[in-house]
Write a protein that holds these residues in place. Structure first.
Motif, PDB file in Angstrom:
ATOM      1  N   GLY A  87       0.824  -1.212   0.000  1.00  0.00           N
ATOM      2  CA  GLY A  87       0.000   0.000   0.000  1.00  0.00           C
ATOM      3  C   GLY A  87       0.854   1.256   0.000  1.00  0.00           C
ATOM      4  O   GLY A  87       2.060   1.215  -0.260  1.00  0.00           O
ATOM      5  N   PRO A  88       0.241   2.408   0.306  1.00  0.00           N
ATOM      6  CA  PRO A  88       0.962   3.690   0.290  1.00  0.00           C
ATOM      7  C   PRO A  88       2.069   3.728   1.338  1.00  0.00           C
ATOM      8  O   PRO A  88       1.868   3.287   2.467  1.00  0.00           O
ATOM      9  CB  PRO A  88      -0.114   4.722   0.621  1.00  0.00           C
ATOM     10  CG  PRO A  88      -1.418   4.035   0.444  1.00  0.00           C
ATOM     11  CD  PRO A  88      -1.170   2.573   0.629  1.00  0.00           C
ATOM     12  N   ILE A  89       3.233   4.267   0.941  1.00  0.00           N
ATOM     13  CA  ILE A  89       4.341   4.397   1.897  1.00  0.00           C
ATOM     14  C   ILE A  89       4.836   5.829   2.026  1.00  0.00           C
ATOM     15  O   ILE A  89       5.575   6.150   2.945  1.00  0.00           O
ATOM     16  CB  ILE A  89       5.532   3.484   1.535  1.00  0.00           C
ATOM     17  CG1 ILE A  89       6.056   3.827   0.158  1.00  0.00           C
ATOM     18  CG2 ILE A  89       5.152   2.024   1.645  1.00  0.00           C
ATOM     19  CD1 ILE A  89       7.434   3.292  -0.113  1.00  0.00           C
ATOM     20  N   GLY A  90       4.446   6.701   1.110  1.00  0.00           N
ATOM     21  CA  GLY A  90       4.907   8.079   1.188  1.00  0.00           C
ATOM     22  C   GLY A  90       4.174   8.963   0.210  1.00  0.00           C
ATOM     23  O   GLY A  90       3.590   8.486  -0.762  1.00  0.00           O
ATOM     24  N   THR A  91       4.200  10.265   0.481  1.00  0.00           N
ATOM     25  CA  THR A  91       3.520  11.225  -0.383  1.00  0.00           C
ATOM     26  C   THR A  91       4.309  12.518  -0.434  1.00  0.00           C
ATOM     27  O   THR A  91       5.077  12.821   0.483  1.00  0.00           O
ATOM     28  CB  THR A  91       2.083  11.474   0.121  1.00  0.00           C
ATOM     29  OG1 THR A  91       1.365  12.215  -0.841  1.00  0.00           O
ATOM     30  CG2 THR A  91       2.074  12.205   1.443  1.00  0.00           C
ATOM     31  N   SER A 104      14.679   9.985  -5.074  1.00  0.00           N
ATOM     32  CA  SER A 104      14.210   8.666  -4.630  1.00  0.00           C
ATOM     33  C   SER A 104      15.206   7.969  -3.707  1.00  0.00           C
ATOM     34  O   SER A 104      15.024   6.794  -3.386  1.00  0.00           O
ATOM     35  CB  SER A 104      13.917   7.785  -5.845  1.00  0.00           C
ATOM     36  OG  SER A 104      15.086   7.596  -6.604  1.00  0.00           O
ATOM     37  N   THR A 105      16.229   8.676  -3.252  1.00  0.00           N
ATOM     38  CA  THR A 105      17.251   8.035  -2.416  1.00  0.00           C
ATOM     39  C   THR A 105      16.707   7.621  -1.049  1.00  0.00           C
ATOM     40  O   THR A 105      17.334   6.819  -0.371  1.00  0.00           O
ATOM     41  CB  THR A 105      18.480   8.946  -2.222  1.00  0.00           C
ATOM     42  OG1 THR A 105      18.068  10.175  -1.618  1.00  0.00           O
ATOM     43  CG2 THR A 105      19.163   9.229  -3.551  1.00  0.00           C
ATOM     44  N   VAL A 106      15.535   8.143  -0.655  1.00  0.00           N
ATOM     45  CA  VAL A 106      14.948   7.731   0.626  1.00  0.00           C
ATOM     46  C   VAL A 106      14.237   6.386   0.510  1.00  0.00           C
ATOM     47  O   VAL A 106      13.815   5.826   1.516  1.00  0.00           O
ATOM     48  CB  VAL A 106      13.957   8.796   1.170  1.00  0.00           C
ATOM     49  CG1 VAL A 106      14.678  10.091   1.467  1.00  0.00           C
ATOM     50  CG2 VAL A 106      12.810   9.005   0.216  1.00  0.00           C
ATOM     51  N   LEU A 107      14.110   5.879  -0.706  1.00  0.00           N
ATOM     52  CA  LEU A 107      13.429   4.599  -0.917  1.00  0.00           C
ATOM     53  C   LEU A 107      14.430   3.458  -0.958  1.00  0.00           C
ATOM     54  O   LEU A 107      15.503   3.581  -1.549  1.00  0.00           O
ATOM     55  CB  LEU A 107      12.639   4.633  -2.230  1.00  0.00           C
ATOM     56  CG  LEU A 107      11.528   5.669  -2.315  1.00  0.00           C
ATOM     57  CD1 LEU A 107      10.948   5.709  -3.725  1.00  0.00           C
ATOM     58  CD2 LEU A 107      10.440   5.387  -1.294  1.00  0.00           C
ATOM     59  N   ALA A 108      14.069   2.357  -0.363  1.00  0.00           N
ATOM     60  CA  ALA A 108      14.898   1.156  -0.386  1.00  0.00           C
ATOM     61  C   ALA A 108      14.788   0.492  -1.755  1.00  0.00           C
ATOM     62  O   ALA A 108      13.819   0.721  -2.483  1.00  0.00           O
ATOM     63  CB  ALA A 108      14.441   0.191   0.698  1.00  0.00           C
ATOM     64  N   TRP A 141      14.642  -3.652   4.066  1.00  0.00           N
ATOM     65  CA  TRP A 141      13.815  -2.670   4.754  1.00  0.00           C
ATOM     66  C   TRP A 141      12.426  -3.259   4.956  1.00  0.00           C
ATOM     67  O   TRP A 141      11.724  -3.557   4.014  1.00  0.00           O
ATOM     68  CB  TRP A 141      13.763  -1.425   3.888  1.00  0.00           C
ATOM     69  CG  TRP A 141      12.981  -0.284   4.426  1.00  0.00           C
ATOM     70  CD1 TRP A 141      12.863   0.103   5.716  1.00  0.00           C
ATOM     71  CD2 TRP A 141      12.228   0.651   3.655  1.00  0.00           C
ATOM     72  NE1 TRP A 141      12.088   1.214   5.813  1.00  0.00           N
ATOM     73  CE2 TRP A 141      11.687   1.574   4.568  1.00  0.00           C
ATOM     74  CE3 TRP A 141      11.970   0.802   2.312  1.00  0.00           C
ATOM     75  CZ2 TRP A 141      10.895   2.632   4.157  1.00  0.00           C
ATOM     76  CZ3 TRP A 141      11.184   1.858   1.917  1.00  0.00           C
ATOM     77  CH2 TRP A 141      10.659   2.755   2.828  1.00  0.00           C
ATOM     78  N   ASN A 142      12.038  -3.453   6.193  1.00  0.00           N
ATOM     79  CA  ASN A 142      10.746  -4.062   6.506  1.00  0.00           C
ATOM     80  C   ASN A 142       9.667  -2.988   6.558  1.00  0.00           C
ATOM     81  O   ASN A 142       9.135  -2.645   7.600  1.00  0.00           O
ATOM     82  CB  ASN A 142      10.825  -4.805   7.838  1.00  0.00           C
ATOM     83  CG  ASN A 142       9.575  -5.606   8.096  1.00  0.00           C
ATOM     84  OD1 ASN A 142       8.681  -5.657   7.271  1.00  0.00           O
ATOM     85  ND2 ASN A 142       9.514  -6.232   9.257  1.00  0.00           N
TER      86      ASN A 142
END
Length: 135
Positions: free
Chosen positions: A46-50, A71-75, A117-118
């Motif tokens: 589902g949604p993880i960020g906006t 997008s560096t904050v994304l695993a 990343w869980n």
């Protein structure tokens, strides 16, 4: 009054240090200077960020807006993007939305020692500011 017509994605496979770059073409029946885009990043759970764009000005007819998102904050993993086009006056007026507009993946440059990343159990987070430039 506003309708998204086409989305162009620069690359759908990113490395960990790449930016997510895409363009949205949309039609406007009116001139406005209070239009904004909301970008929602989803994974399989589902949604993880906006994040939101700054307010942009539109012309009557076809408009093209280019976006760049850090997008560096994304695993590393696979993601989908939903897009909402709104006007903001005293209240938000939602004009158009595309759920799961496109997908992209992020590959690992250097393995993270088999750590993953869980994010299934983590809450949503605010992504960096969405950079927007108009043609």
């Amino acid at each position: 009054q506003f309708h998204m017509r086409k989305i162009e994605l620069e690359k759908c496979m990113l490395n960990e240090n790449d930016k997510l770059e895409f363009s949205i073409m949309f039609n406007s029946e009116i001139k406005s200077d209070i239009v904004s885009f909301r970008i929602i990043i989803l994974n399989r759970f589902g949604p993880i960020g906006t994040t939101f764009s700054d307010l942009i000005s539109t012309e009557i007819g076809e408009n093209i807006v280019h976006f760049s998102l850090d997008s560096t904050v994304l695993a590393p993993g696979e993601y989908m993007v939903s897009i909402v086009l709104s006007e903001y006056d005293d209240v938000q007026i939602r004009h158009d939305a595309i759920e799961k507009a496109f997908s992209f993946s992020i590959d690992e440059l250097v393995p993270m020692h088999n750590l993953k990343w869980n994010n299934e159990y983590w809450g949503d987070f605010r992504l960096p500011k969405l950079i927007c430039r108009k043609n």
